[in-house]
Design an enzyme around this catalytic site. Structure first.
Site, PDB file in Angstrom:
ATOM      1  N   SER A 120       0.853  -1.176   0.000  1.00  0.00           N
ATOM      2  CA  SER A 120       0.000   0.000   0.000  1.00  0.00           C
ATOM      3  C   SER A 120       0.892   1.230   0.000  1.00  0.00           C
ATOM      4  CB  SER A 120      -0.926  -0.036   1.225  1.00  0.00           C
ATOM      5  OG  SER A 120      -1.891   0.971   1.141  1.00  0.00           O
ATOM      6  N   CYS A 121       0.315   2.387   0.308  1.00  0.00           N
ATOM      7  CA  CYS A 121       1.033   3.642   0.130  1.00  0.00           C
ATOM      8  C   CYS A 121       2.005   3.908   1.272  1.00  0.00           C
ATOM      9  CB  CYS A 121       0.027   4.782   0.029  1.00  0.00           C
ATOM     10  SG  CYS A 121      -0.873   5.053   1.560  1.00  0.00           S
ATOM     11  N   GLU A 122       2.739   5.005   1.147  1.00  0.00           N
ATOM     12  CA  GLU A 122       3.750   5.352   2.138  1.00  0.00           C
ATOM     13  C   GLU A 122       3.152   5.491   3.533  1.00  0.00           C
ATOM     14  OE1 GLU A 122       6.207   9.326   3.270  1.00  0.00           O
ATOM     15  OE2 GLU A 122       6.303   8.702   1.175  1.00  0.00           O
ATOM     16  N   ARG A 132       0.731   3.889   4.805  1.00  0.00           N
ATOM     17  CA  ARG A 132       0.525   2.557   5.376  1.00  0.00           C
ATOM     18  C   ARG A 132       1.808   2.086   6.054  1.00  0.00           C
ATOM     19  NH1 ARG A 132      -3.073  -1.201   7.366  1.00  0.00           N
ATOM     20  NH2 ARG A 132      -2.037  -3.220   7.360  1.00  0.00           N
ATOM     21  N   GLU A 178      -5.290   6.488   5.733  1.00  0.00           N
ATOM     22  CA  GLU A 178      -5.063   7.920   5.928  1.00  0.00           C
ATOM     23  C   GLU A 178      -5.863   8.448   7.116  1.00  0.00           C
ATOM     24  OE1 GLU A 178      -2.678   8.883   4.241  1.00  0.00           O
ATOM     25  OE2 GLU A 178      -2.686   7.339   2.694  1.00  0.00           O
TER      26      GLU A 178
END
EC number: 2.3.2.27
Length: 565
Positions: free
Chosen positions: A356-358, A360, A420
């Site tokens: 997943s994204c940063e 996460r 987020e």
């Protein structure tokens, strides 16, 4: 449903069955022979006492958990609930015909026997199962996560709760109309199952994150707003994500709430050797020794994803902007190298972070620091520092409340990257709530949907609940129990004896009284819920009394305070 935290399973009561002296003697001979064949480490003596007591008193609940048992004898035929979690069982005996609930979590089962038609709850988490038998028609709860299942049998129409995550499933059978909770994340699913197209009154939560799903069926958009569906971590194309965003952003959208992640469809599965990823966090003069140590862990479960996590962690805003961050990570890695248990826990926590994204990755770092502190508390670091243990417990309590708040916030959004939202509350309130485990920066706060007013409300709620609920929460906290077992063994034994006396003398009547008062006698679901409530109330009362006694003694000695200003 079986609890995963501080309380035992809910139970149900069977009518008393009279047993004559001949059958008593015969069964006790069976138990005696079984006890004689004990292997080193097994606590069959305790099991013998509980089995004979259960048989002679016609008790509805048989609890043989946490005894290192490798086998079970013939079971009393009258029991309606069997709890054998946290043993070393490779098989189970024939199950009683009237059994309603079975908890065999955390064993070594490769097969389970034929299930009685009366069974309503089956929990066999963390075993070695590759398939399941035919499921009874009355089953309402099925928990089979962390096994080796490749497929599932047909699901009963009455099923409400299904946990199948961390298996090897590529497809799911059709979902029953009554299914409320489905946790199917971390499998190899390539398609969605058939959803019910009926209008639903109850909320439905379905989790499909981290599978291999590439497209969504057209019927997806026809589902009503009672559905919450998590599809994050799947290799969805940018076109699919854009279509979903347009769909859910429409003013007249009344469909399901859909969870995604900022990097869906962009996962990078490349990783370098674990030792290389670890040594990069250390000064050059230590790297050779560190590399030699970590080479031994290359083949441990989740080692590859842990390596990728470390590389992703080095690219977060905290790693780039926070003074001393690299030294902090290096010190943490040294602790992991010295503890196989902590390393196993940490590898598992980090398993999802690279997909997943940063942010996460940043949230996972928060969780890993929590894991370290809780592990240290459980292992005795704070045995002689009750004030520090209380401070740690207070931080864990605050984080738990923030998770509740974030969960409620997520429900108000349609197209959600929930990571987020969770990270926003922790990061933005880290200083005010003294959250030592939280990173101080995040990348995508702007898309979290969390407002300044949300943060003010959250802070006030945390402080209010802490004032009213913390001591009760702390009295049930696992690390505190571990400290009590080590340092207050006599008091702990007395508390446990109180609990078992209640189970024997009061439990069934209290459950029956509660059901009668609510007019729900005979309702299996209500019986389970009432049982769980009675058990939790009892444990709360017993452990709170013990906690008050010990804290009063310890805090008066060192001048600390229970209540935080």
């Amino acid at each position: 449903m079986f609890s995963v935290n501080n309380t035992h399973s809910s139970v149900s009561c069977s009518p008393s069955i009279n047993s004559n002296s001949t059958s008593n003697e015969h069964y006790l001979r069976i138990l005696t022979e079984w006890e004689k064949n004990s292997s080193p480490g097994e606590e069959r003596g305790i099991a013998f006492n509980r089995l004979s007591q259960c048989f002679q008193n016609q008790e509805a609940v048989l609890n043989l958990s946490d005894l290192n048992l490798t086998s079970l004898p013939e079971l009393p035929k009258h029991i309606s609930a069997l709890i054998v979690e946290n043993n070393k069982l490779t098989s189970l005996p024939k199950l009683p015909a009237f059994l309603k609930e079975l908890n065999a979590d955390n064993n070594r089962l490769s097969v389970i026997p034929e299930l009685p038609e009366s069974l309503t709850t089956l929990s066999v988490r963390s075993n070695q199962l590759e398939n399941l038998p035919v499921l009874p028609n009355h089953l309402t709860s099925l928990f089979v996560e962390n096994n080796r299942l490749y497929n599932l049998p047909a699901l009963p129409e009455k099923l409400k709760f299904l946990h199948v995550y961390y298996n090897r499933l590529t497809t799911l059978p059709d979902l029953p109309d009554k299914l409320e909770i489905l946790c199917a994340q971390r499998n190899n699913l390539v398609t969605f199952p058939q959803f019910s197209d009926r209008n639903n009154i109850r909320q439905k939560e379905y989790y499909f994150h981290f599978n291999q799903i590439t497209t969504l069926p057209e019927s997806f958009s026809q589902l009503d707003s009672s559905y919450r569906i998590n599809i994050s971590g799947n290799p969805l194309s940018t076109r699919v994500l854009q279509s979903l965003q347009r769909l859910t952003s429409s003013p007249d959208y009344h469909g399901p709430q859909i969870y995604f992640s900022m990097s869906d469809g962009q996962q990078n599965t490349l990783h370098r050797p674990l030792a290389d990823a670890v040594t990069a966090w250390f000064p050059e003069n230590k790297q050779s020794d560190v590399s030699q140590i970590w080479h031994a862990f290359e083949h441990e479960e989740h080692a590859n994803t842990f390596s990728a996590f470390l590389d992703r962690l080095s690219d977060t805003v905290s790693a780039r902007n926070t003074s001393g961050f690299r030294e902090q990570v290096a010190a943490w890695l040294e602790k992991l190298s010295a503890s196989a248990e902590l390393r196993q826990q940490s590898f598992a926590v980090a398993a999802d972070a690279t997909e997943s994204c940063e942010d996460r990755v940043a949230l996972t770092w928060n969780n890993l620091r929590k894991t370290l502190l809780v592990h240290q508390a459980s292992e005795g670091l704070f045995d002689n520092d009750t004030g520090a243990l209380l401070s740690l417990g207070r931080e864990m309590f605050r984080l738990e409340i923030l998770e509740d708040i974030a969960r409620d916030k997520v429900r108000t959004l349609h197209f959600v990257d929930e990571i987020e939202v969770y990270l926003a509350f922790q990061t933005m309130l880290a200083e005010k709530l003294q959250l030592s485990t939280a990173v101080k920066e995040m990348r995508f706060y702007g898309v979290s949907g969390v407002t300044a007013n949300d943060l003010r409300t959250a802070e006030a709620m945390v402080r209010s609940r802490e004032e009213n609920e913390f001591t009760d929460w702390f009295s049930l906290w696992g690390p505190w129990h571990a400290v009590l077992k080590r340092t207050e063994a006599d008091r702990w034994a007395q508390a446990e004896e109180q609990k078992y006396e209640m189970l024997e003398n009061e439990y069934s009547q209290r459950v029956a009284d509660r059901l009668k008062a609510s007019g729900l006698s005979g309702d299996a679901d209500a019986e389970r819920e009432a049982g769980a409530q009675v058990m939790r109330e009892t444990e709360q009362q017993i452990y709170r009394q013990l906690t008050d006694e010990v804290l009063a003694l310890r805090l008066s000695e060192n001048g600390s305070r229970l209540h935080h200003s």
